[in-house]
Design an enzyme around this catalytic site. Structure first.
Site, PDB file in Angstrom:
ATOM      1  CE1 TYR A 145     -15.499  60.367 -39.331  1.00 55.32           C
ATOM      2  CE2 TYR A 145     -16.927  58.882 -38.090  1.00 55.32           C
ATOM      3  CZ  TYR A 145     -15.796  59.683 -38.173  1.00 55.32           C
ATOM      4  OH  TYR A 145     -14.972  59.814 -37.084  1.00 55.32           O
ATOM      5  CG  ASP A 171     -11.200  57.516 -33.694  1.00 54.83           C
ATOM      6  OD1 ASP A 171     -10.409  57.194 -34.601  1.00 54.83           O
ATOM      7  OD2 ASP A 171     -11.972  58.484 -33.798  1.00 54.83           O
ATOM      8  CD  GLU A 188      -8.283  54.321 -41.866  1.00 55.44           C
ATOM      9  OE1 GLU A 188      -9.505  54.281 -41.634  1.00 55.44           O
ATOM     10  OE2 GLU A 188      -7.501  55.051 -41.219  1.00 55.44           O
ATOM     11  CB  CYS A 220      -7.645  58.404 -42.456  1.00 57.81           C
ATOM     12  SG  CYS A 220      -8.541  58.820 -40.947  1.00 57.81           S
TER      13      CYS A 220
END
Length: 223
Positions: free
Chosen positions: A166, A46, A208, A137
């Site tokens: 998140y 990432d 994703e 995303c």
């Protein structure tokens, strides 16, 4: 009142998004059972993803049709390079991953394919397609975070921090801004242009999903 274009996109990719929510990597974060080596792999990949993601954001800023969008994408580029990546390095350190290890990490086949797709779309697609490629995303991570936050908190504080990030209102607001931008610029576009945006959105959604699959399998180049 007409349905927002972003709702059409979410419906088109519904099966892919639900598969993300059911993926063992996501479920393992949520219940705290995910093997740490798999998560460390995700953290390293990432980090490399964010570098290419910043390139896409910078290109989106340059191609934005108005000052507001240009400014927002410039801000996001700066935040990614100077805030998010710094936070990512600090977070990686909690898993015993040093900065030199992050910098040495080779992009996996999936990470390279996904980032190449994003950067190419930013360079050659319409601005609406660029936003359509970005949205899975932003929106997807927000939805994942919120669903996990609705469950019992994972016992590992590092996974709990991931969920909190998140699931935050700030991340939800970013996703809502991106949806609103796409809905605005898609308004009045011909059907052929909308179909290309939808194809781009679904492709990004599939990548994703594949990113979770990549991390679960600790993907490597076969030769």
């Amino acid at each position: 009142m007409a349905e927002p274009f972003s709702a059409r996109l979410r419906a088109a990719a519904s099966d892919v998004w639900e598969a993300q929510h059911e993926h063992p990597f996501i479920r393992g974060i949520g219940d705290g059972s995910l093997d740490l080596n798999r998560f460390r792999y995700w953290v390293r990949q990432d980090y490399r993803f964010l570098i290419e993601y910043a390139r896409m954001l910078a290109t989106a800023s340059a191609r934005a049709p108005n000052l507001d969008a240009m400014t927002k994408f410039a801000e996001l580029t700066n935040e990614t390079l100077n805030v998010e990546m710094s936070m990512h390095r600090s977070y990686a350190a909690e898993f015993g991953i040093g900065e030199d290890e992050l910098e040495r990490e080779e992009l996996s086949p999936t990470c390279r394919a996904y980032t190449d797709f994003l950067v190419r779309t930013a360079a050659t697609g319409s601005f609406a397609e660029v936003v359509g490629a970005l949205l899975p995303c932003m929106w997807g991570f927000s939805e994942v975070g919120q669903r996990l936050a609705a469950q019992e908190r994972p016992s590992d504080s590092r996974y709990a921090a991931w969920v909190d990030m998140y699931a935050s209102s700030e991340f939800a607001e970013l996703a809502a801004w991106c949806r609103g931008l796409l809905d605005s610029i898609a308004d009045g576009l011909p059907g052929s242009a909308l179909a290309r945006i939808e194809e781009t959105f679904v492709t990004s959604s599939r990548y994703e999903y594949l990113f979770w699959e990549m991390a679960w399998n600790e993907e490597a180049w076969p030769v």
